[in-house]
Scaffold this motif. Structure first.
Motif, PDB file in Angstrom:
ATOM      1  N   ALA A  43      -0.235   5.487 -48.531  1.00 45.14           N
ATOM      2  CA  ALA A  43       0.744   5.609 -47.213  1.00 45.14           C
ATOM      3  C   ALA A  43       2.000   4.989 -47.828  1.00 45.14           C
ATOM      4  N   PHE A  44       1.988   4.059 -48.240  1.00 47.56           N
ATOM      5  CA  PHE A  44       3.444   3.402 -48.516  1.00 47.56           C
ATOM      6  C   PHE A  44       4.141   4.510 -49.353  1.00 47.56           C
ATOM      7  N   PHE A  45       3.667   4.998 -50.449  1.00 47.60           N
ATOM      8  CA  PHE A  45       4.428   5.859 -51.211  1.00 47.60           C
ATOM      9  C   PHE A  45       4.720   7.483 -50.436  1.00 47.60           C
ATOM     10  N   ALA A  46       3.976   7.461 -49.456  1.00 47.29           N
ATOM     11  CA  ALA A  46       4.149   8.946 -48.715  1.00 47.29           C
ATOM     12  C   ALA A  46       5.467   8.517 -47.938  1.00 47.29           C
ATOM     13  N   THR A  47       5.428   7.322 -47.347  1.00 50.72           N
ATOM     14  CA  THR A  47       6.678   6.825 -46.574  1.00 50.72           C
ATOM     15  C   THR A  47       8.076   6.904 -47.545  1.00 50.72           C
ATOM     16  N   LEU A  65      17.413  -1.346 -44.951  1.00 52.15           N
ATOM     17  CA  LEU A  65      16.767  -1.769 -43.674  1.00 52.15           C
ATOM     18  C   LEU A  65      15.495  -2.543 -43.903  1.00 52.15           C
ATOM     19  N   LEU A  66      14.625  -2.281 -45.010  1.00 48.45           N
ATOM     20  CA  LEU A  66      13.413  -2.817 -45.493  1.00 48.45           C
ATOM     21  C   LEU A  66      13.798  -4.268 -46.238  1.00 48.45           C
ATOM     22  N   ALA A  99       4.356   0.185 -42.041  1.00 44.31           N
ATOM     23  CA  ALA A  99       4.843   0.491 -40.600  1.00 44.31           C
ATOM     24  C   ALA A  99       6.149   0.407 -40.228  1.00 44.31           C
ATOM     25  N   VAL A 100       6.894  -0.859 -40.746  1.00 41.51           N
ATOM     26  CA  VAL A 100       8.241  -0.826 -40.454  1.00 41.51           C
ATOM     27  C   VAL A 100       9.193   0.106 -41.064  1.00 41.51           C
ATOM     28  N   PHE A 105      12.293   4.879 -40.022  1.00 41.47           N
ATOM     29  CA  PHE A 105      12.440   6.495 -40.258  1.00 41.47           C
ATOM     30  C   PHE A 105      12.624   7.048 -39.037  1.00 41.47           C
ATOM     31  N   VAL A 106      11.759   6.869 -38.084  1.00 38.04           N
ATOM     32  CA  VAL A 106      11.987   7.380 -36.666  1.00 38.04           C
ATOM     33  C   VAL A 106      13.276   6.962 -36.126  1.00 38.04           C
TER      34      VAL A 106
END
Length: 198
Positions: A43-47, A65-66, A99-100, A105-106
């Protein structure tokens, strides 16, 4: 301060705000349901792939931002290393960063006005108790302020480190609180200049 929408136009900018917020809710819920470090790593790499799909400039802005999350990553990592639970530490860190990252991204691909419209629609059921527009504005501003305040904390810590050899620790709380109040005052002035919260 009122918007963190990226000026770099991506495919995600054209998606409706309601769909993106619903997908974010489902994705973050899934992150906390899944307990496998391997699945969370995927999921992290997909993000990361989501950010890269917007181009290099957009991806760099998202990664910046991260960056304010690094103290939390360090603390969680050290604690789980000390307790000899590296897998558990990886799960916590991957959940948090992913999650962050998804929320950012949104935020980067959604205008504040579009997000406000979605929250206002959701708040219609509470119209008798609280004006939907005010409640929607409060939700939208909270989402917008989280990455801003994290970045502000990093800057305050860096300023402290440049002036003192001692670790900042709790000492950054007062300037961070004052900065938050100052930002809130500026936003209130901007809202009044635009006609208020409605």
């Amino acid at each position: 301060m009122l918007t963190l929408t990226s000026p770099v136009e991506t495919w995600a900018h054209r998606w409706p705000a309601g769909g993106k917020l619903a997908a974010l809710a489902v994705a973050t819920t899934g992150l906390f349901v899944v307990g496998s470090a391997w699945v969370l790593a995927g999921a992290f790499f997909a993000t990361l792939a989501l950010y890269l799909s917007g181009g290099g400039r957009f991806a760099r802005a998202g990664l910046r931002l991260l960056w304010p999350l690094w103290p939390f990553v360090l603390i969680v990592g050290l604690w789980h290393w000390w307790s000899r639970d590296l897998t558990g530490g990886a799960v916590v860190v991957l959940r948090m960063v992913t999650a962050v990252g998804l929320a950012n991204f949104v935020t980067m691909t959604t205008r504040l006005s579009d997000m406000l419209a979605v929250f206002e629609w959701l708040a219609r059921s509470l119209a008798r108790v609280l004006p939907p527009r005010r409640l929607a504005l409060a939700f939208a501003l909270v989402i917008r302020f989280i990455p801003v305040m994290l970045e502000r904390m990093v800057l305050i810590r860096q300023s402290w480190a440049a002036r003192s050899p001692r670790p900042a620790r709790w000492r950054v709380m007062v300037p961070a609180t004052l900065a938050a109040l100052d930002d809130a005052d500026r936003v209130a002035e901007a809202l009044r200049a635009r006609g208020g919260a409605g």
